[in-house]
Design an enzyme around this catalytic site. Structure first.
Site, PDB file in Angstrom:
ATOM      1  N   ASN A 205       0.840  -1.194   0.000  1.00  0.00           N
ATOM      2  CA  ASN A 205       0.000   0.000   0.000  1.00  0.00           C
ATOM      3  C   ASN A 205       0.879   1.249   0.000  1.00  0.00           C
ATOM      4  OD1 ASN A 205       0.449   0.906   2.852  1.00  0.00           O
ATOM      5  ND2 ASN A 205      -0.417  -1.123   3.248  1.00  0.00           N
ATOM      6  N   ALA A 270       0.872   1.906  11.621  1.00  0.00           N
ATOM      7  CA  ALA A 270       1.151   1.142  10.398  1.00  0.00           C
ATOM      8  C   ALA A 270      -0.121   0.926   9.588  1.00  0.00           C
ATOM      9  CB  ALA A 270       1.761  -0.209  10.763  1.00  0.00           C
ATOM     10  N   ASP A 274      -5.090  -5.697   5.180  1.00  0.00           N
ATOM     11  CA  ASP A 274      -6.233  -6.406   5.766  1.00  0.00           C
ATOM     12  C   ASP A 274      -6.350  -7.816   5.200  1.00  0.00           C
ATOM     13  OD1 ASP A 274      -7.258  -4.533   7.559  1.00  0.00           O
ATOM     14  OD2 ASP A 274      -8.118  -3.363   5.921  1.00  0.00           O
ATOM     15  N   ASP A 302      -5.880  -9.307  13.046  1.00  0.00           N
ATOM     16  CA  ASP A 302      -6.105  -7.917  13.459  1.00  0.00           C
ATOM     17  C   ASP A 302      -5.221  -7.661  14.687  1.00  0.00           C
ATOM     18  OD1 ASP A 302      -6.941  -5.493  14.380  1.00  0.00           O
ATOM     19  OD2 ASP A 302      -9.055  -6.032  14.602  1.00  0.00           O
ATOM     20  N   ILE A 303      -4.082  -7.014  14.459  1.00  0.00           N
ATOM     21  CA  ILE A 303      -3.086  -6.837  15.531  1.00  0.00           C
ATOM     22  C   ILE A 303      -3.664  -5.986  16.660  1.00  0.00           C
ATOM     23  CG2 ILE A 303      -0.739  -6.074  16.075  1.00  0.00           C
ATOM     24  CD1 ILE A 303      -0.099  -6.363  13.059  1.00  0.00           C
ATOM     25  N   PHE A 320      -5.121   4.086  14.313  1.00  0.00           N
ATOM     26  CA  PHE A 320      -5.279   5.066  13.244  1.00  0.00           C
ATOM     27  C   PHE A 320      -6.420   4.605  12.352  1.00  0.00           C
ATOM     28  CE2 PHE A 320      -1.998   8.386  12.565  1.00  0.00           C
ATOM     29  CZ  PHE A 320      -1.333   8.246  13.772  1.00  0.00           C
ATOM     30  N   LYS A 334     -15.305   3.064  14.488  1.00  0.00           N
ATOM     31  CA  LYS A 334     -14.068   2.273  14.609  1.00  0.00           C
ATOM     32  C   LYS A 334     -13.519   2.328  16.032  1.00  0.00           C
ATOM     33  CE  LYS A 334     -11.739   1.626  10.848  1.00  0.00           C
ATOM     34  NZ  LYS A 334     -10.936   1.865   9.659  1.00  0.00           N
TER      35      LYS A 334
HETATM   36  N1  CTP Z   1      -4.707  -2.734  12.037  1.00  0.00           N
HETATM   37  C1  CTP Z   1      -4.173  -3.838  12.685  1.00  0.00           C
HETATM   38  N2  CTP Z   1      -4.167  -5.045  12.082  1.00  0.00           N
HETATM   39  C2  CTP Z   1      -4.709  -5.212  10.870  1.00  0.00           C
HETATM   40  C3  CTP Z   1      -5.283  -4.097  10.204  1.00  0.00           C
HETATM   41  C4  CTP Z   1      -5.260  -2.864  10.816  1.00  0.00           C
HETATM   42  O1  CTP Z   1      -3.677  -3.697  13.805  1.00  0.00           O
HETATM   43  N3  CTP Z   1      -4.699  -6.398  10.294  1.00  0.00           N
HETATM   44  C5  CTP Z   1      -4.694  -1.424  12.729  1.00  0.00           C
HETATM   45  C6  CTP Z   1      -4.032  -0.301  11.966  1.00  0.00           C
HETATM   46  O2  CTP Z   1      -2.666  -0.179  12.281  1.00  0.00           O
HETATM   47  C7  CTP Z   1      -4.816   0.917  12.421  1.00  0.00           C
HETATM   48  C8  CTP Z   1      -6.181   0.369  12.750  1.00  0.00           C
HETATM   49  O3  CTP Z   1      -6.018  -1.046  12.885  1.00  0.00           O
HETATM   50  O4  CTP Z   1      -4.278   1.461  13.617  1.00  0.00           O
HETATM   51  C9  CTP Z   1      -7.246   0.644  11.755  1.00  0.00           C
HETATM   52  O5  CTP Z   1      -6.879   0.193  10.503  1.00  0.00           O
HETATM   53  P1  CTP Z   1      -7.876   0.259   9.267  1.00  0.00           P
HETATM   54  O6  CTP Z   1      -7.294  -0.496   8.148  1.00  0.00           O
HETATM   55  O7  CTP Z   1      -8.333   1.646   9.030  1.00  0.00           O
HETATM   56  O8  CTP Z   1      -9.103  -0.450   9.875  1.00  0.00           O
HETATM   57  P2  CTP Z   1      -9.675  -1.848   9.664  1.00  0.00           P
HETATM   58  O9  CTP Z   1      -9.929  -2.455  10.981  1.00  0.00           O
HETATM   59  O10 CTP Z   1      -8.796  -2.595   8.768  1.00  0.00           O
HETATM   60  O11 CTP Z   1     -11.067  -1.522   9.031  1.00  0.00           O
HETATM   61  P3  CTP Z   1     -11.491  -1.116   7.535  1.00  0.00           P
HETATM   62  O12 CTP Z   1     -12.391  -2.181   7.130  1.00  0.00           O
HETATM   63  O13 CTP Z   1     -12.130   0.229   7.699  1.00  0.00           O
HETATM   64  O14 CTP Z   1     -10.253  -1.049   6.696  1.00  0.00           O
END
Ligand code: CTP
Length: 405
Positions: A205, A270, A274, A302-303, A320, A334
């Site tokens: 990305n 970071a 996803d 999802d960390i 973030f 969120k």
């Molecule tokens: N994050 C994470 N682990 C993932 C994806 C995201 O820890 N696998 C964290 C990112 O570092 C960020 C937050 O989750 O701090 C939100 O990320 P974002 O991609 O905006 O949210 P998502 O939960 O992935 O939701 P969306 O469907 O809106 O993308």
């Protein structure tokens, strides 16, 4: 107000002193710049005036009014910094010479003094310079750097001025300005992850890692012990920060979770992928004979979700949210869904900010319903705002961050 008298002498590194002055002023210090005549050939006094917000002094007898400027500056100073410090000013300091505004001020002051030497490696190595530095150290002068590396003269070696964050840190340390994060260990993630399709290709990305690196650098300046877990980036590691480089979301998860226990706060800046390819081809995928290619993707861990589930009381978690449209509505949802204490939301569809930019515009949302809509600002400044929000929670919530539902 704490006053730093900042001497700039005629080394090529004078341009880097602008950044040091900017950062000291950003920390609320009253920075008074004195330039030598030679320094003004390299950087204009107006630049220092702009970043310090104060007039810049160059000559001994220029000051309007009856006050002796070298005496008034020497008295006002809580700290005198000289960066860059040429071999010449070090020699003058060592021998008590006073023939311009800076050297007279240095002789007249009783404030602590910090020098950041910068010069050609032979000049640095010369026994005269080494003797002078030894004398200055014995007298209690603080010395930061120099470092080894490429020098302005085209040679390699010792003599490069210390980097601005290291000079700022040394100055704040001498002034006893313990940062808001002093005594805390914090973890920051930065950059985008790369999910491999085959040995040469990946899904990535547009994250540059700048926001996460600014967060790590400022946390260090605020006194924290900092671990930065970063996806691939060309940015250098901020000084004094332990940086762990990772590629995939799974690697990031492993490195973050294994370090989570001792941390007061985690900021997940970071852009974690996803989804990741369900299978990584061991061989390079060939185009030959294919009509098309369908890649099956599966969700990554999802960390942030795992951190929220595992956290101990008192640990502050910051997420973030990069959104396109309906920013506040999506961000509020969120914040609730993730169970973080603070969510930093930005609209990535707006041109000019966010990805790869040095600027960002964000809204900081707190779990207790507070929302701070910020103006467009440099990522460093946003990082400082985020740490202010975090330290507020560390202070007020102490060991009682409510368990997440
Ligand atoms: N994050 C994470 N682990 C993932 C994806 C995201 O820890 N696998 C964290 C990112 O570092 C960020 C937050 O989750 O701090 C939100 O990320 P974002 O991609 O905006 O949210 P998502 O939960 O992935 O939701 P969306 O469907 O809106 O993308």
């Amino acid at each position: 107000m704490t006053c730093v008298v900042f001497g700039v002498t005629g080394g090529i590194a004078a341009y880097k002193a602008v950044e040091v002055v900017r950062r000291l002023a950003e920390r609320g210090l009253d920075v008074r710049v004195i330039m030598t005549e030679h320094a003004t050939r390299l950087v204009g006094p107006d630049t220092f005036r702009a970043v310090s917000g104060n007039p810049v002094s160059v000559r001994l007898f220029d000051a309007p009014g009856p006050a002796m400027e070298h005496i008034s500056l020497a008295r006002a100073a809580d700290l005198v910094v000289v960066a860059p410090a040429t071999a010449n000013i070090l020699a003058k300091m060592a021998h008590g010479l006073a023939d311009d505004l800076l050297s007279t001020t240095l002789l007249a002051t009783r404030a602590p003094v910090l020098v950041a030497p910068a010069m050609n490696r032979e000049m640095y190595r010369h026994p005269a310079t080494q003797d002078n530095l030894r004398k200055l150290r014995e007298r209690g002068v603080h010395v930061v750097g120099p470092e080894s590396g490429a020098l302005a003269c085209g040679e390699e070696g010792e003599g490069r001025m210390a980097e601005p964050p290291a000079i700022v840190e040394a100055a704040l340390h001498i002034l006893g300005l313990r940062g808001d994060l002093s005594g805390h260990r914090v973890l920051v993630t930065a950059g985008g992850t790369r999910e491999p399709l085959d040995p040469v290709r990946f899904i990535g990305n547009r994250s540059s890692g700048k926001m996460g690196h600014a967060l790590a650098e400022t946390a260090r300046e605020l006194g924290a012990e900092v671990v930065l877990v970063s996806g691939p980036t060309s940015l250098p590691a901020p000084p004094g920060v332990e940086r762990v480089m990772v590629e995939t979301a799974e690697e990031m998860r492993r490195e973050v979770l294994s370090r989570f226990a001792g941390c007061s706060a985690v900021v997940m800046a970071a852009a974690v992928a996803d989804f990741t390819p369900a299978r990584k081809s061991e061989e390079k995928i060939k185009r030959g004979g294919r009509e098309g290619l369908t890649v099956e993707l599966v969700p990554t861990p999802d960390i942030l979700g795992e951190l929220c589930a595992r956290r101990s009381p008192g640990q502050v978690l910051v997420g973030f949210a990069a959104e396109t449209g309906d920013l506040l509505e999506k961000a509020r949802k969120k914040l609730d869904d993730k169970g973080v204490d603070i969510l930093v939301a930005n609209d990535v569809s707006r041109p000019g900010f966010g990805f790869d930019s040095d600027l960002n515009q964000a809204v900081i949302l707190f779990r207790d319903g507070r929302e701070e809509e910020l103006d467009v600002m440099p990522k460093r400044e946003l990082a400082l705002r985020i740490w202010k929000a975090v330290s507020g929670l560390l202070g007020s919530v102490g060991g009682q961050v409510p368990a997440q539902t």
